[in-house]
Design a protein around this motif. Sequence first.
Motif, PDB file in Angstrom:
ATOM      1  N   PRO B  21       0.824  -1.223   0.000  1.00 30.24           N
ATOM      2  CA  PRO B  21       0.000   0.000   0.000  1.00 30.24           C
ATOM      3  C   PRO B  21       0.855   1.269   0.000  1.00 30.24           C
ATOM      4  CG  PRO B  21      -0.804  -1.561   1.656  1.00 30.24           C
ATOM      5  CD  PRO B  21       0.447  -2.155   1.072  1.00 30.24           C
ATOM      6  N   GLU B  22       1.947   1.238   0.769  1.00 28.71           N
ATOM      7  CA  GLU B  22       2.798   2.439   0.856  1.00 28.71           C
ATOM      8  C   GLU B  22       3.432   2.733  -0.504  1.00 28.71           C
ATOM      9  OE1 GLU B  22       3.135  -0.230   2.886  1.00 28.71           O
ATOM     10  OE2 GLU B  22       2.074   0.623   4.618  1.00 28.71           O
ATOM     11  N   ALA B  23       3.909   1.675  -1.166  1.00 29.55           N
ATOM     12  CA  ALA B  23       4.569   1.871  -2.460  1.00 29.55           C
ATOM     13  C   ALA B  23       3.572   2.389  -3.492  1.00 29.55           C
ATOM     14  CB  ALA B  23       5.188   0.562  -2.923  1.00 29.55           C
ATOM     15  N   LEU B  24       2.361   1.854  -3.470  1.00 31.93           N
ATOM     16  CA  LEU B  24       1.343   2.287  -4.432  1.00 31.93           C
ATOM     17  C   LEU B  24       0.964   3.742  -4.196  1.00 31.93           C
ATOM     18  CD1 LEU B  24      -0.866  -0.925  -4.367  1.00 31.93           C
ATOM     19  CD2 LEU B  24       0.437  -0.082  -6.329  1.00 31.93           C
ATOM     20  N   GLN B  25       0.785   4.086  -2.929  1.00 36.79           N
ATOM     21  CA  GLN B  25       0.447   5.464  -2.579  1.00 36.79           C
ATOM     22  C   GLN B  25       1.567   6.411  -3.014  1.00 36.79           C
ATOM     23  OE1 GLN B  25      -2.496   6.715  -0.743  1.00 36.79           O
ATOM     24  NE2 GLN B  25      -1.677   8.641  -1.526  1.00 36.79           N
ATOM     25  N   ALA B  26       2.810   5.989  -2.772  1.00 34.31           N
ATOM     26  CA  ALA B  26       3.954   6.829  -3.130  1.00 34.31           C
ATOM     27  C   ALA B  26       4.018   7.030  -4.639  1.00 34.31           C
ATOM     28  CB  ALA B  26       5.244   6.196  -2.615  1.00 34.31           C
ATOM     29  N   GLU B  27       3.723   5.969  -5.370  1.00 33.98           N
ATOM     30  CA  GLU B  27       3.758   6.060  -6.825  1.00 33.98           C
ATOM     31  C   GLU B  27       2.671   7.020  -7.332  1.00 33.98           C
ATOM     32  OE1 GLU B  27       3.367   2.695 -10.109  1.00 33.98           O
ATOM     33  OE2 GLU B  27       4.758   2.147  -8.503  1.00 33.98           O
ATOM     34  N   PHE B  28       1.479   6.918  -6.725  1.00 33.80           N
ATOM     35  CA  PHE B  28       0.370   7.809  -7.078  1.00 33.80           C
ATOM     36  C   PHE B  28       0.732   9.265  -6.763  1.00 33.80           C
ATOM     37  CE2 PHE B  28      -3.325  10.228  -5.609  1.00 33.80           C
ATOM     38  CZ  PHE B  28      -4.184  10.134  -6.692  1.00 33.80           C
ATOM     39  N   ASP B  29       1.245   9.490  -5.547  1.00 36.66           N
ATOM     40  CA  ASP B  29       1.611  10.854  -5.145  1.00 36.66           C
ATOM     41  C   ASP B  29       2.652  11.455  -6.085  1.00 36.66           C
ATOM     42  OD1 ASP B  29      -0.140  10.647  -3.037  1.00 36.66           O
ATOM     43  OD2 ASP B  29       1.402  10.178  -1.541  1.00 36.66           O
ATOM     44  N   ALA B  30       3.613  10.608  -6.462  1.00 34.92           N
ATOM     45  CA  ALA B  30       4.682  11.089  -7.348  1.00 34.92           C
ATOM     46  C   ALA B  30       4.111  11.458  -8.708  1.00 34.92           C
ATOM     47  CB  ALA B  30       5.765  10.021  -7.491  1.00 34.92           C
ATOM     48  N   ALA B  31       3.164  10.653  -9.198  1.00 31.93           N
ATOM     49  CA  ALA B  31       2.570  10.941 -10.508  1.00 31.93           C
ATOM     50  C   ALA B  31       1.798  12.264 -10.459  1.00 31.93           C
ATOM     51  CB  ALA B  31       1.646   9.802 -10.938  1.00 31.93           C
ATOM     52  N   ASP B  42      -4.493   2.540 -13.360  1.00 35.46           N
ATOM     53  CA  ASP B  42      -3.506   2.814 -12.307  1.00 35.46           C
ATOM     54  C   ASP B  42      -4.152   2.618 -10.939  1.00 35.46           C
ATOM     55  OD1 ASP B  42      -1.584   3.572 -14.120  1.00 35.46           O
ATOM     56  OD2 ASP B  42      -2.095   5.712 -14.035  1.00 35.46           O
ATOM     57  N   TRP B  43      -3.326   2.272  -9.975  1.00 39.73           N
ATOM     58  CA  TRP B  43      -3.823   2.262  -8.602  1.00 39.73           C
ATOM     59  C   TRP B  43      -4.135   3.705  -8.201  1.00 39.73           C
ATOM     60  CZ3 TRP B  43      -2.649   4.731  -4.103  1.00 39.73           C
ATOM     61  CH2 TRP B  43      -3.282   4.243  -2.949  1.00 39.73           C
ATOM     62  N   MET B  44      -5.213   3.901  -7.462  1.00 37.07           N
ATOM     63  CA  MET B  44      -5.512   5.239  -6.945  1.00 37.07           C
ATOM     64  C   MET B  44      -6.188   5.096  -5.587  1.00 37.07           C
ATOM     65  SD  MET B  44      -8.672   6.234  -9.515  1.00 37.07           S
ATOM     66  CE  MET B  44      -8.046   5.453 -11.002  1.00 37.07           C
ATOM     67  N   PRO B  45      -6.027   6.083  -4.697  1.00 36.49           N
ATOM     68  CA  PRO B  45      -6.678   5.995  -3.385  1.00 36.49           C
ATOM     69  C   PRO B  45      -8.201   5.927  -3.562  1.00 36.49           C
ATOM     70  CG  PRO B  45      -5.148   7.857  -3.458  1.00 36.49           C
ATOM     71  CD  PRO B  45      -5.264   7.341  -4.855  1.00 36.49           C
ATOM     72  N   LEU B 157     -10.154  22.311 -15.913  1.00 33.81           N
ATOM     73  CA  LEU B 157     -10.366  20.864 -15.788  1.00 33.81           C
ATOM     74  C   LEU B 157      -9.727  20.088 -16.940  1.00 33.81           C
ATOM     75  CD1 LEU B 157     -14.060  20.580 -14.518  1.00 33.81           C
ATOM     76  CD2 LEU B 157     -11.994  19.924 -13.285  1.00 33.81           C
ATOM     77  N   CYS B 158      -9.399  20.788 -18.035  1.00 32.12           N
ATOM     78  CA  CYS B 158      -8.695  20.133 -19.138  1.00 32.12           C
ATOM     79  C   CYS B 158      -7.318  19.654 -18.683  1.00 32.12           C
ATOM     80  CB  CYS B 158      -8.515  21.078 -20.328  1.00 32.12           C
ATOM     81  SG  CYS B 158     -10.060  21.631 -21.050  1.00 32.12           S
ATOM     82  N   ARG B 159      -6.820  20.199 -17.540  1.00 33.26           N
ATOM     83  CA  ARG B 159      -5.522  19.765 -17.001  1.00 33.26           C
ATOM     84  C   ARG B 159      -5.700  18.969 -15.710  1.00 33.26           C
ATOM     85  NH1 ARG B 159      -2.279  23.662 -15.165  1.00 33.26           N
ATOM     86  NH2 ARG B 159      -3.993  25.147 -14.954  1.00 33.26           N
ATOM     87  N   CYS B 160      -6.908  18.469 -15.503  1.00 32.02           N
ATOM     88  CA  CYS B 160      -7.200  17.670 -14.313  1.00 32.02           C
ATOM     89  C   CYS B 160      -6.309  16.427 -14.278  1.00 32.02           C
ATOM     90  CB  CYS B 160      -8.675  17.284 -14.377  1.00 32.02           C
ATOM     91  SG  CYS B 160      -9.136  15.858 -13.423  1.00 32.02           S
ATOM     92  N   SER B 161      -5.977  15.967 -13.075  1.00 28.45           N
ATOM     93  CA  SER B 161      -5.029  14.851 -12.961  1.00 28.45           C
ATOM     94  C   SER B 161      -5.583  13.533 -13.488  1.00 28.45           C
ATOM     95  CB  SER B 161      -4.596  14.668 -11.497  1.00 28.45           C
ATOM     96  OG  SER B 161      -5.719  14.416 -10.677  1.00 28.45           O
ATOM     97  N   TYR B 162      -6.902  13.402 -13.605  1.00 26.83           N
ATOM     98  CA  TYR B 162      -7.452  12.141 -14.098  1.00 26.83           C
ATOM     99  C   TYR B 162      -7.634  12.201 -15.628  1.00 26.83           C
ATOM    100  CZ  TYR B 162     -10.117   7.874 -14.492  1.00 26.83           C
ATOM    101  OH  TYR B 162     -10.518   6.615 -14.858  1.00 26.83           O
TER     102      TYR B 162
END
Lengths: 121, 329
Positions: B21-31, B42-45, B157-162
């Motif tokens: 979980p920590e690695a996935l969260q870190a990867e998401f945060d970094a992205a 992708d994994w997401m919270p 919103l055209c630059r929204c993270s999703y």
Amino acid sequence: MTGQTGESASGASSSGQSADGTPAAASTGGQWPLWEVFVRSRRGLSHSHAGSLHAPDAEMALRNARDLYTRRAEGVSIWVVPSSAVTASSPDEKDPFFEPAGDKPYRHPTFYEIPEGVKHL
Amino acid sequence: MTTTAEPGAATAQAGPDRHTPEALQAEFDAAVAADTRIEPRDWMPDAYRSTLVRQMAQHAHSEIIGMQPEANWITRAPSLRRKAILMAKVQDEAGHGLYLYSATETLGVSRDELLDKLHAGRQRYSSIFNYPTLAWADVGAIGWLVDGAAITNQVPLCRCSYGPYARAMVRICKEESFHQRQGYELLLALSRGTDAQHAMAQDAVNRWWWPSLMMFGPPDDESAHSAQSMAWKIKRHSNDELRQRFVDICVPQAEILGLTLPDPDLRWNEERGHYDYGAIDWSEFQEVLRGNGPCNEQRLERRRAAHDNGSWVRDAAAAHAAKHRKAQA
């Protein structure tokens, strides 16, 4: 989440799929299957993914795609593909699957040093 | 020692475990930090996913409920030109709803489920559509002010993270620009017309101005979801920031229209470099949210009826498809 289908289908596995791979019939109450739409914007360019939509069959999917994705003459040709027919590389897009290309910078022209003054190279 | 059947399997197991979980969260945060887009697989919270579902569903619902106030005037448009424009605009709103429902489905919900929730009153749509369109000029005021406010909200919103949401918004923003310009042109024609036409245009602007300002949502210090959405880069600017941007854009546009905005406190603030505007009546906003706006019941009832009345068409299409599949098999 399923890992085998296309982007739009990834969350919508409930749209169903029959054993032979064709989208399941949306009998009363069921949701119509999902289709991926590809549009060729003009002759000379390839089809590219425009989005997805629900439709009961391929013919309706094509008609809906025309109304949804080419209202302003954005296309001269449309493909529709059942989302369930798309096989995707991996559920997680940072997969080792792509690693073999990561350490081969010599596949790029910029890898090579050429003396100044050499022309047409 | 075990042998692996596939050459790739050995590499997949090498290196630190990327699936804690920590690695996935870190990867998401970094992205998110690096401004790369989060894509459906992708994994997401969980909270990121549910925030997006809530926001995107509300957005999709707003597009299709938004067809009603304007469709009200299609049969009474004053010319064939205006009628064709209005029909194209209402059709666009349906299209925008469909883009957004598809994008929301990438998060693991089905469109049917979202529609059920809308019909049951368990998911919202923008409260602006609970106001009535009393006169033809309202079509112009909606295009200029309501679509104008929507564009101000939607461009970032055209630059929204999703990814899927951002891509849907790019397409929608391109099309919204026509909506806003046709509204402005319509109001301009009325404003420069007879006295009665001018008065009708002014009355429409008077009624739509404040509700349009409310479209940006509550003030920043009272906005429940803002801070987290900004941190996730779903939202790029605060409600008040976007509202100010909209006011600053509208004031000079109103001058050219020859219409006034119904706010005695509206004036240029040299120091801030922005227009100051009067206090918004948030109690009205809350009332409409609670379901007590002028048209809440009518809008939902109409939506449910349209859905129910269309069921035979959906059934027929499904039966036709099933029959042909059988014939081919």
